[in-house]
Write an enzyme that holds these catalytic residues in place. Structure first.
Site, mmCIF file in Angstrom:
data_model
loop_
_atom_site.group_PDB
_atom_site.id
_atom_site.type_symbol
_atom_site.label_atom_id
_atom_site.label_comp_id
_atom_site.label_asym_id
_atom_site.label_seq_id
_atom_site.Cartn_x
_atom_site.Cartn_y
_atom_site.Cartn_z
ATOM 1 N N VAL A 30 0.851 -1.190 0.000
ATOM 2 C CA VAL A 30 0.000 0.000 0.000
ATOM 3 C C VAL A 30 0.888 1.242 0.000
ATOM 4 C CG1 VAL A 30 -0.330 0.020 2.513
ATOM 5 C CG2 VAL A 30 -1.990 1.138 1.073
ATOM 6 N N GLY A 31 2.006 1.180 0.730
ATOM 7 C CA GLY A 31 2.912 2.323 0.788
ATOM 8 C C GLY A 31 3.696 2.441 -0.513
ATOM 9 N N ARG B 80 5.838 3.650 8.844
ATOM 10 C CA ARG B 80 7.162 3.612 8.232
ATOM 11 C C ARG B 80 8.170 4.056 9.285
ATOM 12 N NH1 ARG B 80 5.310 0.671 5.101
ATOM 13 N NH2 ARG B 80 5.185 0.823 2.829
ATOM 14 N N HIS C 221 8.468 -5.903 10.390
ATOM 15 C CA HIS C 221 7.597 -5.397 9.305
ATOM 16 C C HIS C 221 6.647 -6.501 8.803
ATOM 17 C CE1 HIS C 221 7.320 -2.097 5.994
ATOM 18 N NE2 HIS C 221 6.157 -2.687 6.194
#
Ligand code: DGY
Length: 338
Positions: free
Chosen positions: A91-92, A252, A300
């Site tokens: 998505v990022g 992030r 992550h």
């Protein structure tokens, strides 16, 4: 179908890619998929190798990449004018130079929505684990140093009825707020834009960023990484938070100044942090943050369920397929029109 002089479209997939997405690409007529062979494919393709492959004749029409790939102007130039689309299975998209892509008239795809609930579930997990010191509890059992029960042994902080500040009330922020409402939390949010109607549906109240820092027991940055949000959580921000506050970052790593976070955790400026993202990734075990008992770090993995990653792979593939067919991408990066 996007014209390519009758030649098949060539798609470079930069590393191993879930079968669910690969199948869709392979079913699309006139599309040739190039993907590195295992075992290499389990690692990110080095930047120079990616550049070299893109530059090699006959070239590629599409690049299917991941958040581990840096997509910048130099790389795009090596691909030349044959490249038409870049689709990331994330998505990022902060790893992509969006302006460089749009300047070159490339369509840009990403994978929103399908990971929202999976990531929100995980954020709750990190939040509860950090507040309730679950990793510390697991450690004493594994290390065979389980202390005797005592009134304050292993005490953490309550999640129910906590005031939670969400910085960035996008899709994931909303999903987190919705879950926290079930814990009777007071939800505050801050964002570049006020969205009172949308926020009201999850009982979230708008406050200025400083107010959010000062009032929250738990602070969750969920804003995209931009020039404005890089290092947003610095020594000044930590200084405005409660001494009992918990920071949960699953967005992030760059949003947090890690040296400042280390100092804040070490000096008791804030109480604890739970991080799914760091700089760099992977974070070496020798990093000073890893050694802190009040900092829980996981690798992550917020969107890491098989179903979610398969859905993300399908969307990343469908973005490429839409570009191949000359259609609008079903999930174009915001602000890019194709
Ligand atoms: C993304 O897709 O951007 C997420 O960081 C994956 O967990």
């Amino acid at each position: 179908m996007a014209s390519n002089g009758g030649e098949p479209w060539r798609v470079l997939v930069t590393r191993s890619f879930p079968e669910a997405g690969l199948l869709l690409l392979r079913e699309e007529p006139n599309l040739e998929v190039v993907i590195p062979d295992e075992p290499d494919a389990s690692d990110a393709m080095p930047y120079d190798k990616m550049k070299k492959m893109l530059a090699e004749a006959p070239g590629y029409d599409a690049l299917l990449c991941f958040l581990t790939d840096k997509i910048d102007a130099e790389l795009l130039d090596s691909a030349g004018s044959r490249l038409k689309t870049v689709s990331t299975m994330s998505v990022g998209y902060n790893h992509m130079d969006v302006a460089a892509c749009t300047d070159r008239k490339l369509s840009l795809g990403h994978t929103p929505d399908v990971l929202t609930n999976t990531v929100a579930d995980f954020i709750l997990g990190v939040l509860i684990a950090t507040c309730r010191r679950i990793p510390a509890g697991v450690k004493v059992v594994k290390d065979d140093v389980w202390g005797k029960w005592a009134p304050l042994y292993m005490c953490g902080r309550d999640v129910h009825h906590a005031t939670v500040g969400i910085m960035g009330l996008g899709r994931i922020g909303m999903a987190v707020a919705k879950r926290l409402a079930g814990f009777d939390c007071e939800i505050l949010y801050s964002d570049a834009f006020r969205m009172d109607e949308r926020a009201a549906t999850v009982g979230a109240t708008y406050v200025e960023f400083d107010d959010l820092l000062a009032r929250s027991d738990i602070v969750i940055p969920l804003c995209p990484l931009t020039a404005e949000t890089t290092g947003l959580f610095d020594a000044t921000a930590f200084g405005k938070m409660k001494k009992t506050a918990v920071l949960v970052n699953c967005s992030r790593g760059e949003i947090v100044n890690q040296d400042a976070l280390y100092d804040a955790l070490k000096n008791g400026t804030i109480w604890a942090a739970g991080l799914d993202v760091t700089v760099p990734e992977p974070l070496p075990a020798s990093d000073k943050l890893v050694g802190l008992e009040n900092c829980m770090i996981v690798p992550h993995m917020a969107s890491a369920t098989v179903a979610c990653r398969e859905d993300m792979a399908r969307i990343a593939a469908r973005n490429v397929i839409a570009a191949h067919r000359g259609e609008k991408l079903p999930h174009a990066v915001p602000g890019t029109s194709k």
